[in-house]
Design a protein around this motif. Structure first.
Motif, PDB file in Angstrom:
ATOM      1  N   VAL A  21      42.753  36.445  25.994  1.00 54.87           N
ATOM      2  CA  VAL A  21      43.864  37.141  26.650  1.00 54.87           C
ATOM      3  C   VAL A  21      43.457  37.583  28.047  1.00 54.87           C
ATOM      4  O   VAL A  21      44.203  37.425  29.029  1.00 54.87           O
ATOM      5  CB  VAL A  21      44.321  38.334  25.797  1.00 54.87           C
ATOM      6  N   THR A  22      42.261  38.144  28.156  1.00 51.82           N
ATOM      7  CA  THR A  22      41.776  38.593  29.462  1.00 51.82           C
ATOM      8  C   THR A  22      41.672  37.439  30.447  1.00 51.82           C
ATOM      9  O   THR A  22      42.128  37.534  31.591  1.00 51.82           O
ATOM     10  CB  THR A  22      40.400  39.267  29.292  1.00 51.82           C
ATOM     11  N   SER A  23      41.071  36.342  30.005  1.00 54.71           N
ATOM     12  CA  SER A  23      40.866  35.218  30.921  1.00 54.71           C
ATOM     13  C   SER A  23      42.174  34.556  31.318  1.00 54.71           C
ATOM     14  O   SER A  23      42.360  34.179  32.480  1.00 54.71           O
ATOM     15  CB  SER A  23      39.939  34.189  30.266  1.00 54.71           C
ATOM     16  N   LEU A  24      43.103  34.411  30.383  1.00 54.50           N
ATOM     17  CA  LEU A  24      44.371  33.770  30.714  1.00 54.50           C
ATOM     18  C   LEU A  24      45.191  34.606  31.682  1.00 54.50           C
ATOM     19  O   LEU A  24      45.820  34.069  32.607  1.00 54.50           O
ATOM     20  CB  LEU A  24      45.169  33.504  29.434  1.00 54.50           C
ATOM     21  N   LEU A  25      45.184  35.912  31.495  1.00 54.44           N
ATOM     22  CA  LEU A  25      45.915  36.770  32.421  1.00 54.44           C
ATOM     23  C   LEU A  25      45.233  36.799  33.793  1.00 54.44           C
ATOM     24  O   LEU A  25      45.908  36.855  34.824  1.00 54.44           O
ATOM     25  CB  LEU A  25      46.035  38.176  31.852  1.00 54.44           C
ATOM     26  N   LEU A  26      43.918  36.762  33.805  1.00 54.43           N
ATOM     27  CA  LEU A  26      43.223  36.685  35.089  1.00 54.43           C
ATOM     28  C   LEU A  26      43.524  35.366  35.802  1.00 54.43           C
ATOM     29  O   LEU A  26      43.713  35.337  37.022  1.00 54.43           O
ATOM     30  CB  LEU A  26      41.715  36.831  34.881  1.00 54.43           C
ATOM     31  N   ALA A  27      43.576  34.277  35.027  1.00 58.49           N
ATOM     32  CA  ALA A  27      43.891  32.985  35.640  1.00 58.49           C
ATOM     33  C   ALA A  27      45.308  32.961  36.194  1.00 58.49           C
ATOM     34  O   ALA A  27      45.555  32.411  37.275  1.00 58.49           O
ATOM     35  CB  ALA A  27      43.703  31.857  34.618  1.00 58.49           C
ATOM     36  N   GLY A  28      46.250  33.568  35.458  1.00 58.90           N
ATOM     37  CA  GLY A  28      47.629  33.535  35.911  1.00 58.90           C
ATOM     38  C   GLY A  28      47.928  34.496  37.040  1.00 58.90           C
ATOM     39  O   GLY A  28      48.656  34.149  37.987  1.00 58.90           O
ATOM     40  N   ALA A  29      47.384  35.708  36.969  1.00 56.98           N
ATOM     41  CA  ALA A  29      47.699  36.724  37.973  1.00 56.98           C
ATOM     42  C   ALA A  29      46.689  36.744  39.114  1.00 56.98           C
ATOM     43  O   ALA A  29      47.060  36.651  40.289  1.00 56.98           O
ATOM     44  CB  ALA A  29      47.765  38.106  37.300  1.00 56.98           C
ATOM     45  N   VAL A  30      45.421  36.860  38.771  1.00 53.73           N
ATOM     46  CA  VAL A  30      44.381  37.015  39.794  1.00 53.73           C
ATOM     47  C   VAL A  30      44.023  35.666  40.414  1.00 53.73           C
ATOM     48  O   VAL A  30      43.913  35.547  41.642  1.00 53.73           O
ATOM     49  CB  VAL A  30      43.141  37.689  39.189  1.00 53.73           C
ATOM     50  N   GLY A  31      43.826  34.648  39.577  1.00 53.32           N
ATOM     51  CA  GLY A  31      43.446  33.343  40.115  1.00 53.32           C
ATOM     52  C   GLY A  31      44.489  32.762  41.049  1.00 53.32           C
ATOM     53  O   GLY A  31      44.156  32.200  42.095  1.00 53.32           O
ATOM     54  N   SER A  32      45.751  32.898  40.689  1.00 55.90           N
ATOM     55  CA  SER A  32      46.809  32.394  41.567  1.00 55.90           C
ATOM     56  C   SER A  32      46.847  33.150  42.888  1.00 55.90           C
ATOM     57  O   SER A  32      47.075  32.559  43.952  1.00 55.90           O
ATOM     58  CB  SER A  32      48.157  32.493  40.859  1.00 55.90           C
TER      59      SER A  32
END
Length: 285
Positions: free
Chosen positions: A123-134
């Protein structure tokens, strides 16, 4: 006299080899390996620069703090909204299966371990990829198409040192904190739902969880979250720095950063989970 028309014999045309498909496949496979090698090289370079700058006390802590604040403010609330349903879903599924086999007292152990070992880091990594990574890919991509990155290099400023290393460290720190937050919220949510909605026993829930779960499970989840955060940061920075094609290229870089991050995260998660199962034996009560 009547003239007769004689049809020419039909010429059999052999199907042409589908060179376009093979060429497309070959190019994509080659580009995939080139991208992976470039991202791996960037990680080694950024990590060495990060360690050197911290040791020599020239690390840009102001940029690091600013990035941490931005990432936390961007991802904390969505993480909370996702962590609660994850805890409820895991509790429902585990309780149903445990009820079918007559092992309702072990719902706490199964729910807690499922959330801590797999749910929280993913959950942490997917949200980081979607919000922070973008956001990282969009920021660096915009700087690239405006030639700001080239201008920094001309002025003797290393973009890896000035822009990439603070974002890498910030993403790893925020991933570490968010994973602990998701572990706590997921466990509390599963406990509340199991006790008050499914009629479970508080003592058996916490007792079985404490019997089966250990400190190694939490440490493993936090380590995975840090690794996932580093993957998200490196992939996003790489896609942002290699943006081309104007504003449309920025959008493509953001899309590619999210997709590449998700693929790498799930692949690395499988490898790390298998390594953990081999190194740390299952706790038997």
């Amino acid at each position: 006299m009547s003239t007769e028309t004689v049809d020419a014999p039909a010429v059999k045309r052999e199907p042409k080899p589908r060179k376009g498909v093979r060429k497309w496949f070959h190019e994509h496979i080659t580009k995939s390996f080139e991208t992976f090698g470039r991202q791996l090289g960037m990680f080694v370079q950024v990590f060495s620069v990060l360690v050197t700058d911290i040791a020599k006390r020239r690390f840009p802590f102001r940029e690091f703090v600013r990035q941490c604040a931005f990432m936390a403010s961007t991802s904390v609330f969505p993480t909370l909204l996702v962590a609660i349903p994850i805890g409820v879903i895991v509790s429902i599924q585990v309780s149903n299966i445990a009820g079918q086999i007559g092992a309702t007292s072990f719902s706490g152990a199964a729910t807690g371990l499922g959330v801590i070992r797999q749910g929280a880091p993913l959950v942490t990594s997917l949200l980081l990829a979607g919000a922070v990574g973008s956001a990282i890919a969009a920021d660096l991509g915009s700087r690239t198409i405006r030639d700001e990155i080239d201008a920094m290099r001309v002025m003797g400023v290393n973009p890896i040192q000035r822009l990439i290393s603070p974002r890498l460290l910030a993403t790893m720190v925020v991933a570490f904190l968010l994973c602990g937050f998701v572990c706590f919220v997921g466990f509390i949510t599963g406990y509340v739902f199991n006790v008050y909605a499914q009629g479970g026993t508080p003592g058996s829930y916490t007792g079985t969880f404490a019997s089966f779960a250990g400190t190694s499970d939490l440490i493993f989840a936090l380590v995975k979250a840090v690794i996932f955060g580093a993957i998200v940061a490196v992939v996003a920075c790489d896609r942002g720095l290699n943006t081309s094609g104007g504003p449309a290229g920025v959008a493509n870089s953001v899309n590619a950063a999210v997709v590449n991050s998700v693929l790498l995260l799930f692949t690395v998660n499988v490898v790390l989970t298998q390594l953990f199962a081999l190194v740390i034996p299952t706790k038997v009560v």
